[in-house]
Design a protein around this motif. Structure first.
Motif, PDB file in Angstrom:
ATOM      1  N   PRO A  63      -2.965 -31.341  23.505  1.00  0.00           N
ATOM      2  CA  PRO A  63      -1.881 -32.285  23.211  1.00  0.00           C
ATOM      3  C   PRO A  63      -1.366 -32.214  21.780  1.00  0.00           C
ATOM      4  CG  PRO A  63      -3.982 -33.429  23.289  1.00  0.00           C
ATOM      5  CD  PRO A  63      -4.250 -32.025  23.721  1.00  0.00           C
ATOM      6  N   PHE A  64      -2.027 -31.452  20.913  1.00  0.00           N
ATOM      7  CA  PHE A  64      -1.628 -31.374  19.510  1.00  0.00           C
ATOM      8  C   PHE A  64      -0.746 -30.151  19.284  1.00  0.00           C
ATOM      9  CE2 PHE A  64      -5.763 -33.521  19.697  1.00  0.00           C
ATOM     10  CZ  PHE A  64      -5.406 -34.751  19.166  1.00  0.00           C
ATOM     11  N   GLY A  65       0.430 -30.188  19.900  1.00  0.00           N
ATOM     12  CA  GLY A  65       1.405 -29.118  19.707  1.00  0.00           C
ATOM     13  C   GLY A  65       1.301 -27.985  20.694  1.00  0.00           C
ATOM     14  N   GLY A  66       0.352 -28.045  21.626  1.00  0.00           N
ATOM     15  CA  GLY A  66       0.216 -26.983  22.608  1.00  0.00           C
ATOM     16  C   GLY A  66       1.305 -27.025  23.659  1.00  0.00           C
ATOM     17  N   ARG A  67       1.710 -25.864  24.125  1.00  0.00           N
ATOM     18  CA  ARG A  67       2.760 -25.743  25.138  1.00  0.00           C
ATOM     19  C   ARG A  67       2.266 -24.874  26.293  1.00  0.00           C
ATOM     20  NH1 ARG A  67       6.491 -29.448  24.052  1.00  0.00           N
ATOM     21  NH2 ARG A  67       8.022 -28.243  25.263  1.00  0.00           N
ATOM     22  N   GLN A  68       2.965 -24.969  27.401  1.00  0.00           N
ATOM     23  CA  GLN A  68       2.652 -24.131  28.553  1.00  0.00           C
ATOM     24  C   GLN A  68       3.948 -23.698  29.228  1.00  0.00           C
ATOM     25  OE1 GLN A  68       0.363 -26.915  30.954  1.00  0.00           O
ATOM     26  NE2 GLN A  68       2.184 -27.601  32.055  1.00  0.00           N
ATOM     27  N   TRP A  69       3.934 -22.489  29.768  1.00  0.00           N
ATOM     28  CA  TRP A  69       5.065 -22.021  30.560  1.00  0.00           C
ATOM     29  C   TRP A  69       5.047 -22.675  31.932  1.00  0.00           C
ATOM     30  CZ3 TRP A  69       8.747 -19.625  27.984  1.00  0.00           C
ATOM     31  CH2 TRP A  69       8.403 -19.034  26.761  1.00  0.00           C
ATOM     32  N   PHE A  70       3.839 -22.934  32.418  1.00  0.00           N
ATOM     33  CA  PHE A  70       3.657 -23.664  33.677  1.00  0.00           C
ATOM     34  C   PHE A  70       2.200 -24.114  33.723  1.00  0.00           C
ATOM     35  CE2 PHE A  70       3.355 -19.086  34.450  1.00  0.00           C
ATOM     36  CZ  PHE A  70       2.104 -18.954  35.024  1.00  0.00           C
ATOM     37  N   PRO A  71       1.865 -25.096  34.563  1.00  0.00           N
ATOM     38  CA  PRO A  71       0.494 -25.611  34.598  1.00  0.00           C
ATOM     39  C   PRO A  71      -0.501 -24.566  35.094  1.00  0.00           C
ATOM     40  CG  PRO A  71       2.020 -27.139  35.653  1.00  0.00           C
ATOM     41  CD  PRO A  71       2.778 -25.866  35.439  1.00  0.00           C
ATOM     42  N   LEU A  72      -1.724 -24.673  34.596  1.00  0.00           N
ATOM     43  CA  LEU A  72      -2.838 -23.864  35.081  1.00  0.00           C
ATOM     44  C   LEU A  72      -3.982 -24.819  35.403  1.00  0.00           C
ATOM     45  CD1 LEU A  72      -2.848 -20.734  32.723  1.00  0.00           C
ATOM     46  CD2 LEU A  72      -2.181 -20.827  35.131  1.00  0.00           C
ATOM     47  N   THR A  73      -3.812 -25.561  36.480  1.00  0.00           N
ATOM     48  CA  THR A  73      -4.826 -26.522  36.885  1.00  0.00           C
ATOM     49  C   THR A  73      -5.696 -25.960  38.005  1.00  0.00           C
ATOM     50  OG1 THR A  73      -3.163 -27.541  38.323  1.00  0.00           O
ATOM     51  CG2 THR A  73      -3.510 -28.528  36.148  1.00  0.00           C
ATOM     52  N   LEU A  74      -5.052 -25.440  39.048  1.00  0.00           N
ATOM     53  CA  LEU A  74      -5.790 -24.862  40.166  1.00  0.00           C
ATOM     54  C   LEU A  74      -6.201 -23.424  39.883  1.00  0.00           C
ATOM     55  CD1 LEU A  74      -3.516 -26.148  43.068  1.00  0.00           C
ATOM     56  CD2 LEU A  74      -5.620 -27.179  42.199  1.00  0.00           C
ATOM     57  N   ARG A  75      -5.389 -22.745  39.064  1.00  0.00           N
ATOM     58  CA  ARG A  75      -5.629 -21.343  38.715  1.00  0.00           C
ATOM     59  C   ARG A  75      -5.751 -20.457  39.960  1.00  0.00           C
ATOM     60  NH1 ARG A  75      -6.860 -20.651  33.188  1.00  0.00           N
ATOM     61  NH2 ARG A  75      -7.032 -22.641  32.113  1.00  0.00           N
ATOM     62  N   ASP A  76      -4.902 -20.743  40.958  1.00  0.00           N
ATOM     63  CA  ASP A  76      -4.874 -19.885  42.133  1.00  0.00           C
ATOM     64  C   ASP A  76      -3.550 -19.135  42.184  1.00  0.00           C
ATOM     65  OD1 ASP A  76      -2.966 -21.705  43.028  1.00  0.00           O
ATOM     66  OD2 ASP A  76      -4.263 -22.587  44.550  1.00  0.00           O
ATOM     67  N   GLU A  77      -3.447 -18.203  43.125  1.00  0.00           N
ATOM     68  CA  GLU A  77      -2.279 -17.332  43.175  1.00  0.00           C
ATOM     69  C   GLU A  77      -0.994 -18.109  43.430  1.00  0.00           C
ATOM     70  OE1 GLU A  77      -0.455 -13.478  42.957  1.00  0.00           O
ATOM     71  OE2 GLU A  77      -2.448 -14.199  42.430  1.00  0.00           O
ATOM     72  N   GLN A  78      -1.040 -19.117  44.286  1.00  0.00           N
ATOM     73  CA  GLN A  78       0.185 -19.859  44.598  1.00  0.00           C
ATOM     74  C   GLN A  78       0.681 -20.640  43.395  1.00  0.00           C
ATOM     75  OE1 GLN A  78       1.849 -19.384  47.526  1.00  0.00           O
ATOM     76  NE2 GLN A  78       3.480 -20.376  46.357  1.00  0.00           N
ATOM     77  N   GLU A  79      -0.235 -21.186  42.608  1.00  0.00           N
ATOM     78  CA  GLU A  79       0.171 -21.895  41.392  1.00  0.00           C
ATOM     79  C   GLU A  79       0.879 -20.938  40.436  1.00  0.00           C
ATOM     80  OE1 GLU A  79      -1.856 -25.248  38.705  1.00  0.00           O
ATOM     81  OE2 GLU A  79      -2.846 -23.295  38.518  1.00  0.00           O
TER      82      GLU A  79
END
Length: 220
Positions: A63-79
């Motif tokens: 939360p301290f300035g970090g960004r993401q292109w998309f979530p990596l919560t499940l870390r599976d192929e569909q995500e």
């Protein structure tokens, strides 16, 4: 509608922009994480503009300035498939805007990704109708490789560098990505770095600079 991106930029050391390198950072980082590579590469690429956009989403894992292109919560192929489909147009539109900003064509463009940024660079770069000059991927993987044959629009030379002791994306990802790219006739050079975890070492930086200098039009 693509989400607007922005981030730190580094003007060419020579004062004249003849090529453009866009860094695509990893999950939980931001554009500041990779722009320093441009400083390290200026001697090899004096006529290159470097830009490192921040990903469009805040990252709950940092939360301290970090960004993401998309979530990596499940870390599976569909995500990965869904995330790349959503974020891909953001990066693609940014590339078009940056080329226009500097009056450059696709032969002057290279993408350099790290981790999740390598997933993004491979997904977007290989599908750009206008093509690009080169692509460098550190510590990443090609997601949804089965779909690439039906969607590929560009075959730039690709350099892959991966740590043999990568604790986040296993070293097997290097061979997986290399083989998938070769199946669709993408020229690829792959290097496994012994003793390296999830990161970029000095030899990886040297390989990247040399690769870009060879393939970028007007690199200097």
């Amino acid at each position: 509608m693509p989400r607007p991106l922005d981030g730190p930029r580094l003007a060419p050391a020579s004062g004249t922009a003849r090529s453009l390198v866009v860094f695509v950072h990893g999950y939980g980082a931001n554009g500041d994480d990779l722009i320093a590579l441009g400083q390290m590469w200026q001697a090899a690429l004096p006529d290159t503009v470097f830009v490192s956009p921040h990903a469009p989403e805040e990252c709950a894992a940092n939360p301290f300035g970090g960004r993401q292109w998309f979530p990596l919560t499940l870390r599976d192929e569909q995500e990965l498939v869904d995330g790349l489909a959503q974020a891909g147009p953001d990066l693609d539109a940014f590339l078009d805007a940056e080329l226009e900003r500097h009056g450059l064509g696709p032969e002057a463009l290279a993408l350099v990704g790290f981790s999740q940024g390598t997933m993004m660079a491979l997904h977007v770069g290989l599908r750009r109708a206008g093509g690009l000059a080169a692509l460098v991927g550190y510590s990443g993987v090609l997601a949804n490789a089965a779909a690439l044959a039906g969607e590929i629009a560009a075959r730039p030379p690709v350099l892959l560098v991966h740590g043999a002791q990568d604790e986040l994306i296993p070293a097997q990802a290097l061979a997986h990505t290399r083989d998938a790219l070769q199946r669709v006739d993408v020229p690829v050079e792959a290097h496994l770095r012994e003793g390296l975890g999830h990161g970029i070492d000095e030899e990886g930086l040297r390989l990247g600079a040399g690769f870009l200098a060879r393939h970028l039009a007007g690199a200097g």
